[in-house]
Design a protein around this motif. Structure first.
Motif, PDB file in Angstrom:
ATOM      1  N   THR A 103       2.741  10.089   8.914  1.00 33.11           N
ATOM      2  CA  THR A 103       1.800  10.829   9.741  1.00 33.11           C
ATOM      3  C   THR A 103       0.568   9.971   9.988  1.00 33.11           C
ATOM      4  O   THR A 103       0.262   9.066   9.220  1.00 33.11           O
ATOM      5  N   SER A 104      -0.115  10.288  11.063  1.00 31.89           N
ATOM      6  CA  SER A 104      -1.386   9.640  11.365  1.00 31.89           C
ATOM      7  C   SER A 104      -2.164  10.552  12.284  1.00 31.89           C
ATOM      8  O   SER A 104      -1.622  11.076  13.257  1.00 31.89           O
TER       9      SER A 104
ATOM     10  N   ASP B  86       0.817  -1.221   0.000  1.00 30.82           N
ATOM     11  CA  ASP B  86       0.000   0.000   0.000  1.00 30.82           C
ATOM     12  C   ASP B  86       0.849   1.269   0.000  1.00 30.82           C
ATOM     13  O   ASP B  86       0.343   2.355   0.260  1.00 30.82           O
ATOM     14  N   PHE B  87       2.127   1.135  -0.289  1.00 29.24           N
ATOM     15  CA  PHE B  87       3.047   2.269  -0.279  1.00 29.24           C
ATOM     16  C   PHE B  87       3.399   2.665  -1.713  1.00 29.24           C
ATOM     17  O   PHE B  87       3.632   1.811  -2.558  1.00 29.24           O
TER      18      PHE B  87
ATOM     19  N   ARG C  82      -9.654   6.830   3.651  1.00 25.04           N
ATOM     20  CA  ARG C  82     -10.100   8.069   3.013  1.00 25.04           C
ATOM     21  C   ARG C  82      -8.923   8.956   2.647  1.00 25.04           C
ATOM     22  O   ARG C  82      -8.910   9.572   1.605  1.00 25.04           O
ATOM     23  N   ASN C  83      -7.946   9.032   3.514  1.00 25.38           N
ATOM     24  CA  ASN C  83      -6.798   9.907   3.291  1.00 25.38           C
ATOM     25  C   ASN C  83      -5.524   9.082   3.247  1.00 25.38           C
ATOM     26  O   ASN C  83      -5.377   8.115   3.980  1.00 25.38           O
ATOM     27  N   SER C  84      -4.609   9.509   2.394  1.00 22.73           N
ATOM     28  CA  SER C  84      -3.311   8.848   2.397  1.00 22.73           C
ATOM     29  C   SER C  84      -2.406   9.571   3.392  1.00 22.73           C
ATOM     30  O   SER C  84      -2.639  10.722   3.737  1.00 22.73           O
ATOM     31  N   TYR C  85      -1.416   8.864   3.866  1.00 23.27           N
ATOM     32  CA  TYR C  85      -0.445   9.420   4.802  1.00 23.27           C
ATOM     33  C   TYR C  85       0.887   9.529   4.093  1.00 23.27           C
ATOM     34  O   TYR C  85       1.319   8.607   3.420  1.00 23.27           O
TER      35      TYR C  85
END
Length: 173
Positions: A96-97, A48-49, A79-82
């Motif tokens: 980030t999280s 997922d990277f 919903r959001n990527s980090y």
């Protein structure tokens, strides 16, 4: 169990990014991370990277810290990527999280260790299954033991990516 980080490339399902060592250094990426990015290689996508090419790497300030954005993490259904960041002039790989305080936290001590954790995760599971020894809890214990030997900080942070991953195996999720 011996691990050779060069074997991680067998797990890459996408092309490897083409980086120039001198460009990476001039951007502020540490010598160790730049060496890994050039000599071992970083895939464009891994699980997922997503890792960016040289033309997309950019400097940014995260929580008052000068960083270089090198990619992002976006798990299916999120919903959001980090973002994935290297602190300018240091080795640490950060993300980030919104669930973590502070939101910017160290994922691994460097890129090599990040990919080594993935490599170990795959190799240990495969070996245990081949030997008929795999249970979710036994696998989690072995991952925790090996991860703590290589890079203990991510395992001490109970809200980190790696700590959560191991915990999911410990609880059978």
């Amino acid at each position: 169990m011996d691990f050779n980080i060069r074997d991680i490339r067998d797990y890459y399902d996408s092309e490897v990014q083409d980086y120039d060592y001198k460009e990476l250094i001039s951007l502020g990426i540490s010598h160790d991370n730049a060496d890994f990015m050039v000599s071992i290689g970083v895939p464009k996508e891994y699980n997922d990277f997503v890792f960016y090419g040289t033309d997309t790497l950019q400097k940014t300030i995260m929580e008052g810290v000068q960083c270089i954005t090198i990619g992002h993490y976006a798990s299916f259904g999120m919903r959001n990527s980090y973002g994935l960041y290297l602190k300018e002039g240091s080795d640490g790989l950060f993300t980030t999280s919104s669930l973590h305080e502070p939101q910017l936290y160290m994922l691994n001590k460097n890129l090599r260790t990040f990919f080594m954790f993935h490599f170990i995760k795959n190799e240990v599971a495969m070996k245990m299954r081949q030997q008929g020894e795999y249970t979710s809890n036994k696998y989690a214990c072995e991952l925790r033991r090996l991860f703590e030997q290589i890079d203990p900080l991510p395992m001490k942070d109970v809200e980190s990516f790696w700590s959560h991953l191991v915990e999911d195996y410990e609880t059978g999720l």
